[in-house]
Write an enzyme that holds these catalytic residues in place. Sequence first.
Site, mmCIF file in Angstrom:
data_model
loop_
_atom_site.group_PDB
_atom_site.id
_atom_site.type_symbol
_atom_site.label_atom_id
_atom_site.label_comp_id
_atom_site.label_asym_id
_atom_site.label_seq_id
_atom_site.Cartn_x
_atom_site.Cartn_y
_atom_site.Cartn_z
ATOM 1 N N ILE A 129 5.889 -2.514 -7.475
ATOM 2 C CA ILE A 129 5.143 -1.258 -7.632
ATOM 3 C C ILE A 129 5.728 -0.240 -6.653
ATOM 4 O O ILE A 129 5.563 -0.398 -5.439
ATOM 5 C CB ILE A 129 3.635 -1.459 -7.347
ATOM 6 C CG1 ILE A 129 3.044 -2.530 -8.277
ATOM 7 C CG2 ILE A 129 2.881 -0.133 -7.506
ATOM 8 C CD1 ILE A 129 1.635 -2.953 -7.924
ATOM 9 N N ARG A 130 6.440 0.766 -7.165
ATOM 10 C CA ARG A 130 7.127 1.746 -6.297
ATOM 11 C C ARG A 130 7.834 1.009 -5.167
ATOM 12 O O ARG A 130 7.719 1.383 -3.986
ATOM 13 C CB ARG A 130 6.129 2.738 -5.687
ATOM 14 C CG ARG A 130 5.652 3.789 -6.626
ATOM 15 C CD ARG A 130 4.796 4.807 -5.901
ATOM 16 N NE ARG A 130 4.037 4.179 -4.830
ATOM 17 C CZ ARG A 130 2.782 4.422 -4.558
ATOM 18 N NH1 ARG A 130 2.110 5.282 -5.261
ATOM 19 N NH2 ARG A 130 2.175 3.819 -3.574
ATOM 20 N N CYS A 136 6.117 -5.186 0.222
ATOM 21 C CA CYS A 136 6.247 -3.810 -0.250
ATOM 22 C C CYS A 136 6.196 -2.838 0.936
ATOM 23 O O CYS A 136 7.138 -2.758 1.706
ATOM 24 C CB CYS A 136 5.211 -3.516 -1.328
ATOM 25 S SG CYS A 136 5.586 -2.010 -2.263
ATOM 26 N N HIS A 159 5.004 -7.804 -4.754
ATOM 27 C CA HIS A 159 3.638 -8.173 -4.353
ATOM 28 C C HIS A 159 3.323 -9.603 -4.804
ATOM 29 O O HIS A 159 2.797 -9.800 -5.897
ATOM 30 C CB HIS A 159 2.622 -7.230 -5.011
ATOM 31 C CG HIS A 159 2.626 -5.847 -4.466
ATOM 32 N ND1 HIS A 159 1.742 -5.423 -3.500
ATOM 33 C CD2 HIS A 159 3.410 -4.781 -4.756
ATOM 34 C CE1 HIS A 159 1.983 -4.153 -3.213
ATOM 35 N NE2 HIS A 159 2.981 -3.737 -3.960
ATOM 36 N N ARG A 169 13.047 3.330 0.659
ATOM 37 C CA ARG A 169 11.677 3.431 0.118
ATOM 38 C C ARG A 169 11.705 3.822 -1.353
ATOM 39 O O ARG A 169 12.608 4.518 -1.793
ATOM 40 C CB ARG A 169 10.874 4.499 0.874
ATOM 41 C CG ARG A 169 10.513 4.136 2.279
ATOM 42 C CD ARG A 169 9.727 5.244 2.967
ATOM 43 N NE ARG A 169 8.407 5.377 2.378
ATOM 44 C CZ ARG A 169 7.868 6.535 2.026
ATOM 45 N NH1 ARG A 169 8.521 7.660 2.169
ATOM 46 N NH2 ARG A 169 6.658 6.566 1.511
ATOM 47 N N GLU A 223 0.977 -11.473 -3.898
ATOM 48 C CA GLU A 223 -0.478 -11.681 -3.941
ATOM 49 C C GLU A 223 -1.098 -11.223 -5.252
ATOM 50 O O GLU A 223 -2.255 -11.537 -5.527
ATOM 51 C CB GLU A 223 -1.138 -10.961 -2.747
ATOM 52 C CG GLU A 223 -1.281 -9.457 -2.880
ATOM 53 C CD GLU A 223 -0.003 -8.641 -2.685
ATOM 54 O OE1 GLU A 223 -0.085 -7.411 -2.779
ATOM 55 O OE2 GLU A 223 1.078 -9.229 -2.454
ATOM 56 N N GLY A 278 0.876 -1.166 0.000
ATOM 57 C CA GLY A 278 0.000 0.000 0.000
ATOM 58 C C GLY A 278 0.910 1.212 0.000
ATOM 59 O O GLY A 278 2.033 1.130 -0.485
ATOM 60 N N GLU A 279 0.494 2.285 0.572
ATOM 61 C CA GLU A 279 1.342 3.471 0.652
ATOM 62 C C GLU A 279 1.793 3.582 2.100
ATOM 63 O O GLU A 279 0.981 3.746 3.000
ATOM 64 C CB GLU A 279 0.538 4.699 0.207
ATOM 65 C CG GLU A 279 1.402 5.784 -0.410
ATOM 66 C CD GLU A 279 2.242 6.487 0.632
ATOM 67 O OE1 GLU A 279 3.474 6.517 0.468
ATOM 68 O OE2 GLU A 279 1.683 6.980 1.620
ATOM 69 N N SER A 280 3.106 3.460 2.344
ATOM 70 C CA SER A 280 3.597 3.282 3.717
ATOM 71 C C SER A 280 3.279 4.456 4.638
ATOM 72 O O SER A 280 2.972 4.247 5.812
ATOM 73 C CB SER A 280 5.095 2.976 3.731
ATOM 74 O OG SER A 280 5.829 4.027 3.147
#
EC number: 4.3.3.6
Length: 196
Positions: free
Chosen positions: A134-135, A79, A170, A106, A172, A47-49
């Site tokens: 992803i990022r 991630c 990821h 990051r 999943e 997600g977005e940390s």
Amino acid sequence: MVKIGVLGLQGAVREHVKAIEASGAEAVVVKQVEQLQEIDGLILPGGESTTMRRLIDKYHFMEPLREFARSRKPMFGTCAGMILLANKLIGYEEAHIGAMDITVERNAFGRQKDSFEATLSIKGVGEDFTGVFIRAPYVVDIADDVEVLSMHNGRMVAVKQGPFLAASFHPELTDDYRVTAYFVEMVEEAKMKKVV
């Protein structure tokens, strides 16, 4: 059957639940602190940390998550989850949960538009695993007892330390559940040791 929680504050929660169930374990979406007592292992999803940390603080999860880590129950961070598990972050004063002796950078593989897939070889899992980045962060330094499970272009992208597992990618987001199955095995082994 072991019960594995997915921290349900943000991120690819539904996909992790599907992967856990496909790997023969019971999945629980953890949205309340009390649920941590009912599970044998926990996945911290991508997600977005910074958003995830804000939600963790808002719902008073940080100390219970640290306590969960201290209890040595298995945790798997993907991630942003890797960032949460690291005890050092490049450019940041303070770690989050800090359960793993790893230093993480990051967004090390770039921004969202720089997302990519790569074929990985993962120790204990096998060859030809498609990693979705992803990022993504990556591990820049590790303690002596941290095992590197996978590298991509000379960078550490999957590591394990005792009951803790972390991946830059990821797992999943593919239909290949081998990495999740590996974590389910870690949880099963940890639960058996507690029973003995």
